[in-house]
Design a protein around this motif. Structure first.
Motif, PDB file in Angstrom:
ATOM      1  N   LYS A 169       0.835  -1.208   0.000  1.00 17.92           N
ATOM      2  CA  LYS A 169       0.000   0.000   0.000  1.00 17.92           C
ATOM      3  C   LYS A 169       0.865   1.251   0.000  1.00 17.92           C
ATOM      4  O   LYS A 169       0.599   2.221  -0.707  1.00 17.92           O
ATOM      5  CB  LYS A 169      -0.913  -0.010   1.244  1.00 17.92           C
ATOM      6  N   LYS A 170       1.913   1.215   0.816  1.00 21.96           N
ATOM      7  CA  LYS A 170       2.819   2.368   0.887  1.00 21.96           C
ATOM      8  C   LYS A 170       3.572   2.551  -0.418  1.00 21.96           C
ATOM      9  O   LYS A 170       3.816   3.670  -0.867  1.00 21.96           O
ATOM     10  CB  LYS A 170       3.811   2.183   2.039  1.00 21.96           C
ATOM     11  N   ARG A 171       3.938   1.450  -1.044  1.00 26.19           N
ATOM     12  CA  ARG A 171       4.670   1.537  -2.313  1.00 26.19           C
ATOM     13  C   ARG A 171       3.772   2.120  -3.406  1.00 26.19           C
ATOM     14  O   ARG A 171       4.232   2.903  -4.243  1.00 26.19           O
ATOM     15  CB  ARG A 171       5.193   0.150  -2.710  1.00 26.19           C
ATOM     16  N   PHE A 172       2.492   1.741  -3.405  1.00 20.95           N
ATOM     17  CA  PHE A 172       1.554   2.305  -4.384  1.00 20.95           C
ATOM     18  C   PHE A 172       1.470   3.818  -4.219  1.00 20.95           C
ATOM     19  O   PHE A 172       1.419   4.573  -5.177  1.00 20.95           O
ATOM     20  CB  PHE A 172       0.155   1.704  -4.210  1.00 20.95           C
ATOM     21  N   ARG A 173       1.454   4.239  -2.970  1.00 18.65           N
ATOM     22  CA  ARG A 173       1.311   5.655  -2.690  1.00 18.65           C
ATOM     23  C   ARG A 173       2.552   6.431  -3.162  1.00 18.65           C
ATOM     24  O   ARG A 173       2.447   7.472  -3.810  1.00 18.65           O
ATOM     25  CB  ARG A 173       1.105   5.817  -1.188  1.00 18.65           C
ATOM     26  N   THR A 174       3.719   5.908  -2.833  1.00 22.56           N
ATOM     27  CA  THR A 174       4.968   6.535  -3.282  1.00 22.56           C
ATOM     28  C   THR A 174       5.009   6.609  -4.800  1.00 22.56           C
ATOM     29  O   THR A 174       5.418   7.611  -5.388  1.00 22.56           O
ATOM     30  CB  THR A 174       6.190   5.739  -2.766  1.00 22.56           C
ATOM     31  N   TYR A 175       4.564   5.549  -5.416  1.00 19.19           N
ATOM     32  CA  TYR A 175       4.554   5.494  -6.885  1.00 19.19           C
ATOM     33  C   TYR A 175       3.700   6.621  -7.463  1.00 19.19           C
ATOM     34  O   TYR A 175       4.121   7.341  -8.371  1.00 19.19           O
ATOM     35  CB  TYR A 175       4.039   4.116  -7.318  1.00 19.19           C
ATOM     36  N   LYS A 176       2.496   6.780  -6.906  1.00 22.51           N
ATOM     37  CA  LYS A 176       1.600   7.811  -7.433  1.00 22.51           C
ATOM     38  C   LYS A 176       2.146   9.216  -7.174  1.00 22.51           C
ATOM     39  O   LYS A 176       2.105  10.079  -8.039  1.00 22.51           O
ATOM     40  CB  LYS A 176       0.205   7.684  -6.797  1.00 22.51           C
TER      41      LYS A 176
END
Ligand code: C5P
Ligand code: MG
Length: 218
Positions: A169-176
């Motif tokens: 979830k955190k990686r998705f957020r960083t990605y966006k």
């Protein structure tokens, strides 16, 4: 010869007339590593995964960055650019040196797939200004749903500390928040080949291969 999207008069560490760089981006689980392996077979690229280099540095005895890298990877945040850019520079130099030792400079070995990089604008700028300008971003795009399913599947055997729902979830957020602006910037310069990576490995590979071909043999 490729020119940078960042304005600078400085000479880069690698000569862009001799070294070709493709950046490989897309969310976690989009299929970057899988597709890179296939492109290596076709075009003889050197494949350098920024994440793999960071994981190796994390466990290297005597590294001053081990703890920092571990924390960033678990939290899905971006490791400071200096660290990652330096690892990439050393790995590129090693790949080129290895090639010179054997049969000399062979076409293909001055070609790099830099996978999972640049994840953030400052990484892009530092790499292009100091190391080498990139020819193109191959952008593998699919839905979070697909990426989540792939990462959880991979997590069964990857042994990666970040292939769990919380880190994902955190990686998705960083990605966006951090990586999408990189892609948007390069789009303005027509330096992005966007590839839908929802389809089968073979299907995605066909499109990726065609995009690479366009740059290597225009
Ligand atoms: O690309 P990969 O999923 O292997 O990256 C794992 C982690 O390594 C990222 O979530 C991030 O913490 C770190 N990383 C980074 N900068 C990069 C590539 C990876 O900070 N360019
Ligand atoms: Mg990867």
């Amino acid at each position: 010869m490729t020119t940078s999207v960042f304005k600078s008069d400085k000479k880069t560490f690698f000569d862009p007339a001799k070294v070709t760089v493709f950046f490989i981006l897309g969310g976690p689980g989009a299929g970057k590593g899988t597709q890179c392996a296939r492109l290596v077979q076709d075009f003889g690229f050197s494949h350098l995964s920024a994440g793999d280099l960071l994981r190796a540095e994390q466990v290297r005895e005597g590294s001053e960055y081990g703890e920092l890298i571990r924390t960033c990877i678990r939290e899905g945040t971006i490791v400071p650019s200096e660290v990652t850019v330096n690892l990439l520079k050393n790995a590129m130099a090693a790949a080129i040196a290895e090639d010179h030792e054997g049969e000399g400079w062979t076409e293909g070995r001055g070609r790099f797939l830099i996978d999972g990089f640049p994840r953030k604008l400052d990484q892009a700028e530092m790499f292009e200004v100091e190391i080498c300008p990139a020819s193109l971003i191959l952008f593998f795009d699919t839905t979070e749903e697909v990426m989540l399913a792939r990462l959880l599947e991979r997590g069964k055997t990857s042994g990666r500390e970040d292939d769990n729902v919380e880190s994902i979830k955190k990686r998705f957020r960083t990605y966006k928040e951090q990586t999408m602006p990189v892609i948007e910037l390069y789009e303005k310069y027509n330096k992005v080949a966007q590839i839908d990576s929802t389809a089968s490995i073979e299907e995605v590979h066909k499109h990726a291969s065609a995009a690479v071909m366009k740059v290597l043999a225009p």
